[in-house]
Design an enzyme around this catalytic site. Structure first.
Site, PDB file in Angstrom:
ATOM      1  N   GLU A 169     -13.590   1.381  10.476  1.00 27.79           N
ATOM      2  CA  GLU A 169     -14.566   0.744   9.569  1.00 27.79           C
ATOM      3  C   GLU A 169     -15.046  -0.616  10.053  1.00 27.79           C
ATOM      4  O   GLU A 169     -16.199  -0.967   9.874  1.00 27.79           O
ATOM      5  CB  GLU A 169     -13.982   0.525   8.165  1.00 27.79           C
ATOM      6  CG  GLU A 169     -13.620   1.769   7.417  1.00 27.79           C
ATOM      7  CD  GLU A 169     -12.139   2.021   7.470  1.00 27.79           C
ATOM      8  OE1 GLU A 169     -11.611   2.478   6.474  1.00 27.79           O
ATOM      9  OE2 GLU A 169     -11.511   1.750   8.511  1.00 27.79           O
ATOM     10  N   ASP A 220      -9.291   3.949   7.274  1.00 25.75           N
ATOM     11  CA  ASP A 220      -8.090   3.615   6.498  1.00 25.75           C
ATOM     12  C   ASP A 220      -7.458   4.851   5.864  1.00 25.75           C
ATOM     13  O   ASP A 220      -8.108   5.889   5.685  1.00 25.75           O
ATOM     14  CB  ASP A 220      -8.430   2.598   5.409  1.00 25.75           C
ATOM     15  CG  ASP A 220      -8.714   1.220   5.992  1.00 25.75           C
ATOM     16  OD1 ASP A 220      -8.368   0.994   7.169  1.00 25.75           O
ATOM     17  OD2 ASP A 220      -9.285   0.374   5.286  1.00 25.75           O
ATOM     18  N   ASP A 260      -6.312   5.464   2.774  1.00 23.26           N
ATOM     19  CA  ASP A 260      -6.437   5.789   1.348  1.00 23.26           C
ATOM     20  C   ASP A 260      -7.612   6.744   1.137  1.00 23.26           C
ATOM     21  O   ASP A 260      -8.260   7.185   2.076  1.00 23.26           O
ATOM     22  CB  ASP A 260      -6.583   4.513   0.517  1.00 23.26           C
ATOM     23  CG  ASP A 260      -7.770   3.665   0.955  1.00 23.26           C
ATOM     24  OD1 ASP A 260      -8.552   4.116   1.824  1.00 23.26           O
ATOM     25  OD2 ASP A 260      -7.926   2.548   0.427  1.00 23.26           O
ATOM     26  N   GLU A 310     -10.535   6.212  -0.064  1.00 20.14           N
ATOM     27  CA  GLU A 310     -11.817   5.654   0.402  1.00 20.14           C
ATOM     28  C   GLU A 310     -11.986   5.877   1.904  1.00 20.14           C
ATOM     29  O   GLU A 310     -13.046   6.262   2.382  1.00 20.14           O
ATOM     30  CB  GLU A 310     -11.846   4.157   0.079  1.00 20.14           C
ATOM     31  CG  GLU A 310     -13.202   3.499   0.179  1.00 20.14           C
ATOM     32  CD  GLU A 310     -14.120   3.827  -0.984  1.00 20.14           C
ATOM     33  OE1 GLU A 310     -15.337   3.744  -0.799  1.00 20.14           O
ATOM     34  OE2 GLU A 310     -13.619   4.186  -2.069  1.00 20.14           O
ATOM     35  N   TYR A 352      -0.772  -1.811   5.838  1.00 17.85           N
ATOM     36  CA  TYR A 352      -1.955  -1.574   4.997  1.00 17.85           C
ATOM     37  C   TYR A 352      -1.760  -2.152   3.605  1.00 17.85           C
ATOM     38  O   TYR A 352      -0.702  -1.969   2.991  1.00 17.85           O
ATOM     39  CB  TYR A 352      -2.250  -0.079   4.921  1.00 17.85           C
ATOM     40  CG  TYR A 352      -3.616   0.212   4.354  1.00 17.85           C
ATOM     41  CD1 TYR A 352      -4.756  -0.345   4.911  1.00 17.85           C
ATOM     42  CD2 TYR A 352      -3.762   1.040   3.244  1.00 17.85           C
ATOM     43  CE1 TYR A 352      -6.012  -0.085   4.390  1.00 17.85           C
ATOM     44  CE2 TYR A 352      -5.010   1.313   2.724  1.00 17.85           C
ATOM     45  CZ  TYR A 352      -6.130   0.735   3.296  1.00 17.85           C
ATOM     46  OH  TYR A 352      -7.371   0.987   2.775  1.00 17.85           O
ATOM     47  N   ARG A 388      -3.514  -1.732   0.713  1.00 19.71           N
ATOM     48  CA  ARG A 388      -3.854  -1.000  -0.526  1.00 19.71           C
ATOM     49  C   ARG A 388      -2.811   0.088  -0.716  1.00 19.71           C
ATOM     50  O   ARG A 388      -2.915   1.163  -0.139  1.00 19.71           O
ATOM     51  CB  ARG A 388      -5.262  -0.408  -0.448  1.00 19.71           C
ATOM     52  CG  ARG A 388      -6.342  -1.467  -0.455  1.00 19.71           C
ATOM     53  CD  ARG A 388      -7.728  -0.902  -0.671  1.00 19.71           C
ATOM     54  NE  ARG A 388      -8.702  -1.972  -0.668  1.00 19.71           N
ATOM     55  CZ  ARG A 388      -9.389  -2.370   0.400  1.00 19.71           C
ATOM     56  NH1 ARG A 388      -9.199  -1.757   1.556  1.00 19.71           N
ATOM     57  NH2 ARG A 388     -10.248  -3.355   0.332  1.00 19.71           N
ATOM     58  N   HIS A 448       1.822   4.963   2.530  1.00 20.73           N
ATOM     59  CA  HIS A 448       3.194   5.385   2.784  1.00 20.73           C
ATOM     60  C   HIS A 448       4.221   4.284   2.601  1.00 20.73           C
ATOM     61  O   HIS A 448       5.387   4.561   2.407  1.00 20.73           O
ATOM     62  CB  HIS A 448       3.295   5.925   4.213  1.00 20.73           C
ATOM     63  CG  HIS A 448       2.289   6.980   4.509  1.00 20.73           C
ATOM     64  ND1 HIS A 448       2.225   8.151   3.797  1.00 20.73           N
ATOM     65  CD2 HIS A 448       1.281   7.031   5.421  1.00 20.73           C
ATOM     66  CE1 HIS A 448       1.231   8.902   4.269  1.00 20.73           C
ATOM     67  NE2 HIS A 448       0.648   8.237   5.246  1.00 20.73           N
TER      68      HIS A 448
END
Length: 865
Positions: free
Chosen positions: A13, A95, A97, A99, A388, A390, A435
């Site tokens: 991203e 990423d 998640d 999204e 990460y 989120r 995770h």
């Protein structure tokens, strides 16, 4: 960018993430960034569509979505297509998640890659080991996760695009509704109403101050009283008018008592029964028995307060001549442990950063993103510092635990290392976003070691994350808590006072995070059972119960999480949106519901009780989880939602009363004609209006309590009519205008936080440069401190921008010349103060209350009513 010919193309991203990953993958890989989403539902319908059609969502065809390349991403997609064509293969490393999964799916679709055979890699941290592991184990794009994301996007669009027009028609133009944001506003509005309705209860405390130095009791009593009086005097002298006076704080009092080997204790028992007092007389009787002599009873009336709080009572007194004989009845010491906190998840990180660093949720996530994607560390290059950010899982990998335990043993020693690793289980049953918990990727990169490579905010947040991770694997801290009961017999009635204090015995995990401020604690002197004590002061003080507190960033995130509203990745955005929409405002770190927020919430709760219901919002989040985890049919889910929603929407259009037609009596007289006044609602919120409107045009803005605001004149002269300019507030914030506004239209905008003026600029120059975002408008040219800049002439509907340096040199020269001519033809008048000084950008304005009530023009709102 490098050629991808004959290489592996990796798409992520962000450019920062691309830079960090590139370092680990080597020369056979080319890493490119999509810079977020490249496709989305269109923002408007094509020409000829039905008036009530929802852009990009075919409601009659099972909510089938139509996506388009975002106008600002057309060049990005072209570049990615070119690279994809030349590359040997394509890897989607967005990423981990929902999204990120959706971005990978959209990229595959946009680049013409077969989704089932697309190579998807995910990693929890941007480190060499994690990236190698991910690229050795690629998997398919998870279409169930993508469907959950599509369902959420469509659900939010159904609500936003259907309910917002209802608000435009029934409340005011430009408003918006959202499935989750509106519920978040409701939480704040409900809390505001709880506070407004709260009537406090009165209660009294009787406190005794004692010393074991009986011979020095009189001198200590005099010194204590003088010290308290000096504190009140200093507070009075230092205080600004209208500010609450504060004498000595509890922390300062504890400090004085510690220094003089004295203690404070609270009366807990009278005649063998628990002491409680809800009025002054009962407290005075108990205090008198304990050796207090009343000198004066002061009563201050506070008509603004509610219930018993309207009378603030102070009992002024001194020690009576005949004092009871106080003795230590019992001393109990218990050892207790303070366990370390679990490692951070998204919500707890936002809460800790809010309460400890005063970071807003969005700021926390922005800085955490930088730490995750990689920071240039001196001597090491680009390094991803945290996992990460989120996540709602407190799980730690075995490698992470081993890394922490090894560091603790080597740095702090074995006594700080538990026999077994600490294992944390997520309290959130639906923890699924990632995770692992948020932790440093390399614990040996201590905050102080890399401080020079981080900016202030990055350092503070990294330190918070690093300390929490290391401490979560350390031994508990140990305290000795001591309770002392002291008593006396007075006329056959026993009085018992209780004193507590604690001492840190072993610092444990505080070694990593720092010891809490133990200076706040009362340090108890060495005492023995049966030992005599003398009082140096006895006081009876009035107290009131408090209403529930207004939400802060931290407590609102906690509430959203506990109620299952939104997901970790959405909390920061929700909080930002409801402020941008002016539904709530943040004052001194706490959220207040605005009049607009209250009106919109009331209208929506009335029209859509189910959508605005917290339990239903939680149920919808659970349904979206089932789409991902249990392959629930997302189309059926949308149908189940949309049927009742459409019925309620049609009913609301028919039955909802316009907000501007609703009035409420006000306790003030009209300044113009003396008639009664009423509260009305306008585009800027509630205001005061004459009941004889339209025969009398009196209108005035009001403060939070509904009082009409006084005119705030300044020392700045209006260049149009020569009158002194008045500070006013409009829907876009504070501004200065002539006292003859709105007949005289000239205004000066203000920076409300800094208290400075923003001088007017010449009108923008319209150019022939097309807007790359909406493709309908052309660019306006303005000049700023940094030079010329271009923005779409359809703002605020379109926020398209064009970088000045992206224009060809010949075009820049042509526009520069046209702008200079335009500025000459449209000069800005010099604005002066009353003493003739010419105002400069960012000068302070000085408001002074003068004249009668403010008469800000509100005809538009009154006419609409």
């Amino acid at each position: 960018s490098k050629s991808a010919a004959g290489k592996h193309l990796v798409i992520v991203e962000s450019p920062t993430k691309a830079k960090t990953i590139n370092k680990y993958l080597g020369k056979d890989y080319v890493v490119m960034a999509s810079v977020g989403h490249v496709r989305d539902l269109p923002s408007r319908n094509p020409k000829g569509s039905a008036k009530d059609a929802i852009p990009g969502v075919d409601v009659d065809n099972d909510f089938a979505p139509t996506y388009e390349i975002l106008p600002t991403k057309k060049k990005t997609v072209t570049d990615l297509k070119k690279a994809a064509k030349a590359a040997d293969d394509i890897w989607f490393a967005t990423d981990l998640d929902r999204e990120g999964e959706a971005i990978a799916w959209h990229l595959a679709q946009a680049l013409g890659v077969d989704v089932p055979s697309a190579k998807r890699v995910v990693f929890n941290a941007i480190t060499k080991a994690e990236i190698q592991k991910a690229f050795n184990n690629p998997h398919q794009i998870d279409e169930h996760r993508v469907n959950a994301q599509q369902a959420r996007r469509i659900l939010d669009r159904l609500v936003g695009y259907k309910v917002s027009p209802l608000l435009w028609k029934k409340v005011a133009g430009g408003l918006s509704a959202g499935r989750v944001q509106s519920v978040a506003v409701r939480l704040i509005v409900d809390r505001e109403r709880e506070i407004e309705a709260f009537v406090p209860d009165e209660y009294w405390k009787v406190t005794g101050y004692f010393t074991p130095s009986i011979d020095q009791a009189d001198q200590l009593a005099a010194a204590w009283r003088k010290w308290l009086a000096d504190g009140e005097r200093e507070a009075r002298e230092a205080s600004t008018p209208g500010r609450k006076l504060k004498g000595r704080t509890m922390r300062e009092q504890h400090g004085w008592l510690n220094e003089h080997s004295s203690i404070l204790a609270e009366l807990v028992e009278v005649g063998g029964e628990r002491f409680s007092a809800d009025n002054a007389q009962k407290a005075l009787d108990a205090a008198t028995a304990a050796g207090f002599k009343l000198i004066e009873k002061k009563i201050d009336e506070d008509p603004k307060a509610k219930g018993p709080a309207q009378q603030k009572i102070t009992l002024v007194g001194a020690l009576a001549e005949n004092q009871p004989g106080w003795k230590v009845q019992s001393i109990t010491t218990k050892r207790h442990k303070s366990k370390p906190y679990p490692p951070f998840i998204t919500s707890t990180l936002q809460q800790a950063a809010s309460s400890q660093l005063s970071f807003a949720a969005q700021q926390t996530m922005r800085v955490a993103q930088q730490l995750y994607e990689g920071v240039n560390i001196q001597g090491s290059g680009q390094v991803g510092l945290i996992t990460y950010m989120r996540t709602d899982s407190t799980h730690l990998s075995n490698e992470a635990i081993d890394m922490a335990r090894s560091f603790i043993g080597e740095t702090y020693g074995d006594k700080y290392l538990p026999d077994k690793p600490r294992v944390y289980k997520s309290s959130n049953k639906s923890a699924q976003e990632a995770h692992e918990a948020i932790r440093p990727t390399d614990v040996t990169l201590t905050p102080d070691k890399i401080k020079g490579s981080l900016d202030d905010r990055q350092y503070k947040l990294y330190k918070l994350i690093w300390q929490r991770f290391v401490s979560c694997q350390m031994t508990p801290a140990e305290w000795d808590s001591t309770t002392i009961l002291l008593g006396a017999e007075v006329d056959g009635t026993s009085l018992v006072f209780k004193c507590t204090g604690r001492t840190l015995v072993f610092d444990g995990f505080y070694k990593a995070v720092g010891i809490p401020r133990v200076s706040d604690e009362l340090v108890l002197p060495e005492l023995n059972e049966g030992q005599s004590l003398a009082a140096i002061d006895i006081e009876a003080t009035q107290h009131f119960t408090n209403p529930p507190p207004r939400y802060t960033d931290a407590s609102l995130v906690k509430k959203l999480e506990s109620e299952g509203i939104g997901r970790p990745s959405t909390y920061a955005a929700i909080i930002q949106v409801i402020q941008n929409r002016k539904y709530v405002e943040k004052l001194s770190g706490r959220f207040f519901a605005t009049d607009l927020g209250k009106v919109v919430t009331d209208k929506l709760v009335d029209a859509f009780p189910r959508i605005l219901d917290i339990a239903y919002t939680r149920h919808m989040e659970s349904e979206l989880d089932k789409v991902e985890e249990e392959n629930l049919d997302w189309v059926k889910m949308l149908h189940a939602f949309y049927g009742p929603f459409e019925t309620n929407l049609a009913k609301a259009y028919e039955e909802m009363v316009h907000a501007k037609a609703e009035t409420e009596p006000a306790p003030y007289k009209c300044d113009t004609c003396g008639a009664d006044t009423m509260y009305r609602f306008g585009k800027n919120g509630r205001f005061l209006s004459c009941t004889r409107y339209p025969d009398c045009k009196y209108a005035a803005p009001i403060d939070r309590d509904g009082k009409p605001l006084k005119d705030l004149y300044t020392d700045i002269i209006c260049p149009v009519d020569g009158s002194r300019m008045v500070k006013r507030t409009g829907r876009f914030g504070p501004f200065l205008a002539s006292e003859n506004y709105p007949d005289v239209k000239f205004i000066v905008n203000l920076d409300g936080k800094k208290g400075t003026v923003k001088l007017p600029k010449p009108p923008p120059l319209t150019t022939d440069v097309p807007c790359p975002k909406c493709e309908e408008g052309t660019m306006n040219l303005r000049r700023s401190k940094r030079g010329p800049w271009l923005s779409c002439n359809r703002f605020p509907k379109c926020r398209g921008r064009v970088g000045w340096n992206s224009l060809e040199e010949a075009k820049q020269k042509e526009l520069e010349s046209a702008l200079a001519k335009h500025e000459k033809e449209n000069p800005v008048p010099a604005i002066k103060t009353t003493d003739g000084r010419v105002l400069k950008e960012e000068d302070n304005y000085v408001p002074q209350v003068e004249g009668g009530e403010a008469a800000e023009e509100m005809d538009e709102s009154l006419d609409a009513a």
